[in-house]
Motif scaffolding. Structure first.
Motif, PDB file in Angstrom:
ATOM      1  N   ILE A   1      40.374  48.405  14.335  1.00 52.01           N
ATOM      2  CA  ILE A   1      39.949  49.316  13.278  1.00 52.01           C
ATOM      3  C   ILE A   1      40.065  48.579  11.941  1.00 52.01           C
ATOM      4  O   ILE A   1      41.113  48.004  11.640  1.00 52.01           O
ATOM      5  N   PRO A   2      38.993  48.564  11.143  1.00 50.68           N
ATOM      6  CA  PRO A   2      39.033  47.828   9.869  1.00 50.68           C
ATOM      7  C   PRO A   2      40.147  48.324   8.960  1.00 50.68           C
ATOM      8  O   PRO A   2      40.441  49.527   8.898  1.00 50.68           O
ATOM      9  N   ASP A   3      40.771  47.382   8.273  1.00 52.13           N
ATOM     10  CA  ASP A   3      41.825  47.669   7.289  1.00 52.13           C
ATOM     11  C   ASP A   3      43.005  48.426   7.900  1.00 52.13           C
ATOM     12  O   ASP A   3      43.625  49.261   7.243  1.00 52.13           O
ATOM     13  N   ALA A   4      43.268  48.187   9.184  1.00 52.63           N
ATOM     14  CA  ALA A   4      44.404  48.857   9.822  1.00 52.63           C
ATOM     15  C   ALA A   4      44.968  47.939  10.894  1.00 52.63           C
ATOM     16  O   ALA A   4      44.291  47.047  11.411  1.00 52.63           O
ATOM     17  N   SER A   5      46.234  48.146  11.205  1.00 51.50           N
ATOM     18  CA  SER A   5      46.869  47.345  12.250  1.00 51.50           C
ATOM     19  C   SER A   5      46.651  47.949  13.631  1.00 51.50           C
ATOM     20  O   SER A   5      47.150  47.428  14.620  1.00 51.50           O
ATOM     21  N   LEU A   6      45.932  49.055  13.722  1.00 50.58           N
ATOM     22  CA  LEU A   6      45.685  49.736  14.982  1.00 50.58           C
ATOM     23  C   LEU A   6      44.377  49.269  15.596  1.00 50.58           C
ATOM     24  O   LEU A   6      43.504  48.715  14.923  1.00 50.58           O
ATOM     25  N   SER A   7      44.243  49.522  16.865  1.00 51.75           N
ATOM     26  CA  SER A   7      42.980  49.277  17.556  1.00 51.75           C
ATOM     27  C   SER A   7      42.861  50.271  18.696  1.00 51.75           C
ATOM     28  O   SER A   7      43.862  50.770  19.210  1.00 51.75           O
ATOM     29  N   ILE A   8      41.661  50.584  19.061  1.00 52.16           N
ATOM     30  CA  ILE A   8      41.427  51.442  20.215  1.00 52.16           C
ATOM     31  C   ILE A   8      40.911  50.579  21.361  1.00 52.16           C
ATOM     32  O   ILE A   8      40.374  49.496  21.130  1.00 52.16           O
ATOM     33  N   VAL A   9      41.090  51.037  22.575  1.00 55.03           N
ATOM     34  CA  VAL A   9      40.697  50.253  23.751  1.00 55.03           C
ATOM     35  C   VAL A   9      39.639  51.021  24.527  1.00 55.03           C
ATOM     36  O   VAL A   9      39.856  52.178  24.927  1.00 55.03           O
ATOM     37  N   ILE A  10      38.503  50.391  24.701  1.00 57.73           N
ATOM     38  CA  ILE A  10      37.466  50.963  25.550  1.00 57.73           C
ATOM     39  C   ILE A  10      37.822  50.638  26.999  1.00 57.73           C
ATOM     40  O   ILE A  10      38.016  49.475  27.350  1.00 57.73           O
ATOM     41  N   PRO A  11      37.985  51.647  27.854  1.00 51.77           N
ATOM     42  CA  PRO A  11      38.418  51.365  29.227  1.00 51.77           C
ATOM     43  C   PRO A  11      37.367  50.595  30.016  1.00 51.77           C
ATOM     44  O   PRO A  11      36.196  50.539  29.649  1.00 51.77           O
ATOM     45  N   GLU A  12      37.836  50.005  31.109  1.00 48.47           N
ATOM     46  CA  GLU A  12      36.946  49.293  32.024  1.00 48.47           C
ATOM     47  C   GLU A  12      35.899  50.256  32.584  1.00 48.47           C
ATOM     48  O   GLU A  12      36.210  51.372  32.998  1.00 48.47           O
ATOM     49  N   LEU A  13      34.637  49.825  32.579  1.00 43.44           N
ATOM     50  CA  LEU A  13      33.532  50.655  33.090  1.00 43.44           C
ATOM     51  C   LEU A  13      32.832  49.896  34.221  1.00 43.44           C
ATOM     52  O   LEU A  13      31.838  49.193  34.003  1.00 43.44           O
ATOM     53  N   PRO A  14      33.340  50.004  35.433  1.00 44.89           N
ATOM     54  CA  PRO A  14      32.772  49.217  36.539  1.00 44.89           C
ATOM     55  C   PRO A  14      31.578  49.910  37.204  1.00 44.89           C
ATOM     56  O   PRO A  14      31.641  51.089  37.543  1.00 44.89           O
ATOM     57  N   LEU A  15      30.509  49.159  37.393  1.00 48.90           N
ATOM     58  CA  LEU A  15      29.415  49.639  38.239  1.00 48.90           C
ATOM     59  C   LEU A  15      29.763  49.437  39.707  1.00 48.90           C
ATOM     60  O   LEU A  15      29.378  50.229  40.569  1.00 48.90           O
ATOM     61  N   PHE A  16      30.499  48.353  39.979  1.00 48.50           N
ATOM     62  CA  PHE A  16      31.003  48.088  41.327  1.00 48.50           C
ATOM     63  C   PHE A  16      32.387  47.483  41.194  1.00 48.50           C
ATOM     64  O   PHE A  16      32.605  46.554  40.418  1.00 48.50           O
ATOM     65  N   LYS A  17      33.323  48.021  41.971  1.00 48.00           N
ATOM     66  CA  LYS A  17      34.685  47.507  41.942  1.00 48.00           C
ATOM     67  C   LYS A  17      35.307  47.683  43.328  1.00 48.00           C
ATOM     68  O   LYS A  17      35.161  48.735  43.951  1.00 48.00           O
TER      69      LYS A  17
ATOM     70  N   LEU B   1      37.996  59.466  11.945  1.00 41.56           N
ATOM     71  CA  LEU B   1      37.328  59.831  13.195  1.00 41.56           C
ATOM     72  C   LEU B   1      37.973  59.138  14.385  1.00 41.56           C
ATOM     73  O   LEU B   1      38.155  59.741  15.451  1.00 41.56           O
ATOM     74  N   CYS B   2      38.325  57.875  14.227  1.00 41.23           N
ATOM     75  CA  CYS B   2      38.971  57.127  15.313  1.00 41.23           C
ATOM     76  C   CYS B   2      40.325  57.734  15.661  1.00 41.23           C
ATOM     77  O   CYS B   2      40.688  57.866  16.830  1.00 41.23           O
ATOM     78  N   CYS B   3      41.085  58.119  14.618  1.00 35.60           N
ATOM     79  CA  CYS B   3      42.396  58.722  14.859  1.00 35.60           C
ATOM     80  C   CYS B   3      42.260  60.053  15.577  1.00 35.60           C
ATOM     81  O   CYS B   3      43.039  60.369  16.490  1.00 35.60           O
ATOM     82  N   CYS B   4      41.263  60.856  15.174  1.00 33.80           N
ATOM     83  CA  CYS B   4      41.035  62.146  15.831  1.00 33.80           C
ATOM     84  C   CYS B   4      40.654  61.951  17.294  1.00 33.80           C
ATOM     85  O   CYS B   4      41.145  62.660  18.180  1.00 33.80           O
ATOM     86  N   ALA B   5      39.760  60.980  17.543  1.00 36.29           N
ATOM     87  CA  ALA B   5      39.329  60.722  18.918  1.00 36.29           C
ATOM     88  C   ALA B   5      40.501  60.266  19.773  1.00 36.29           C
ATOM     89  O   ALA B   5      40.685  60.711  20.915  1.00 36.29           O
ATOM     90  N   ALA B   6      41.327  59.374  19.216  1.00 35.42           N
ATOM     91  CA  ALA B   6      42.494  58.898  19.957  1.00 35.42           C
ATOM     92  C   ALA B   6      43.463  60.029  20.242  1.00 35.42           C
ATOM     93  O   ALA B   6      44.043  60.126  21.325  1.00 35.42           O
ATOM     94  N   GLY B   7      43.620  60.931  19.247  1.00 37.83           N
ATOM     95  CA  GLY B   7      44.514  62.064  19.451  1.00 37.83           C
ATOM     96  C   GLY B   7      44.039  62.989  20.550  1.00 37.83           C
ATOM     97  O   GLY B   7      44.827  63.467  21.371  1.00 37.83           O
ATOM     98  N   VAL B   8      42.731  63.240  20.590  1.00 36.43           N
ATOM     99  CA  VAL B   8      42.172  64.105  21.634  1.00 36.43           C
ATOM    100  C   VAL B   8      42.346  63.472  23.001  1.00 36.43           C
ATOM    101  O   VAL B   8      42.728  64.141  23.977  1.00 36.43           O
TER     102      VAL B   8
END
Length: 208
Positions: free
Chosen positions: A128-144, A8-15
């Protein structure tokens, strides 16, 4: 379960990659982008406009730019200073021996600085468990707010053309220009204290 989560993570990253690749235009940048150039030139314009050369009205002057030799934007500084001199009624001598005064511009500061304020969730990597990959949740600013400031400090030495004695110091004139990028409740917008040409059609002036 872990295998399904990984898929699921790979599919989401691909999209995400697919849509970001389709949406982003190809961008090539000059050494300085448009905002930085506008910040610097606006600060120069404002400082040059503060210089008072009225005491030189109708006098012939020669300009010595030797102290601007190491200034990256010296050509624009020269143009702005000459415009201010002309507006005061002074005349730039065609021959050095005709000059009554020598003007020596000094640009002590011409640079940009920036500061950033953010309230919200910072960018977070999610391994991601058992993998050398990771996904990054982008910055979500309420005020910037990212504020970029251009600063110019300019002064001009006035010397006697015959003796090279310093007679007067015009300035210093210190000016700023500001451009700010904002995000408030996830809505981005920008503010600035100078015109970017988006307030109406350009007006051309011709000599008659």
């Amino acid at each position: 379960m872990k295998s399904m989560f990984f898929s699921l993570c790979c599919c989401a990253a691909g999209v995400i990659l697919l849509f970001s690749g389709c949406a982003d235009p190809r961008i090539t940048n000059t050494g300085r982008n448009a905002i930085e150039q506008m910040l610097l030139t606006t600060a120069v314009d404002r400082s040059a406009a503060k210089l008072d050369f009225r005491m030189l009205a109708k006098d012939k002057v020669r300009i010595d730019y030797s102290l601007l030799a190491t200034q990256t934007d010296k050509n624009y500084v020269q143009a702005a200073v000459e415009a201010s001199i002309a507006a005061a009624g002074a005349i730039i001598a065609l021959k050095p021996e005709e000059a009554v005064y020598v003007l020596r511009p000094v640009c002590a500061v011409l640079a940009t600085e920036d500061n950033k304020i953010v309230f919200g969730t910072p960018q977070l990597p999610v391994p991601i468990p058992d993998a050398s990959l990771s996904i990054v949740i982008p910055e979500l600013p309420l005020f910037k707010r990212i504020r970029r400031t251009g600063v110019c400090k300019l002064y001009v030495e006035v010397l006697d053309a015959k003796t090279n004695k310093q007679l007067k110091m015009v300035g210093p004139a210190v000016s700023q220009s500001v451009h700010s990028n904002w995000v408030i409740c996830f809505i981005p917008f920008a503010t600035r204290d100078f015109d970017m040409g988006d307030s109406g059609p350009a007006t051309f002036h011709f000599f008659e």
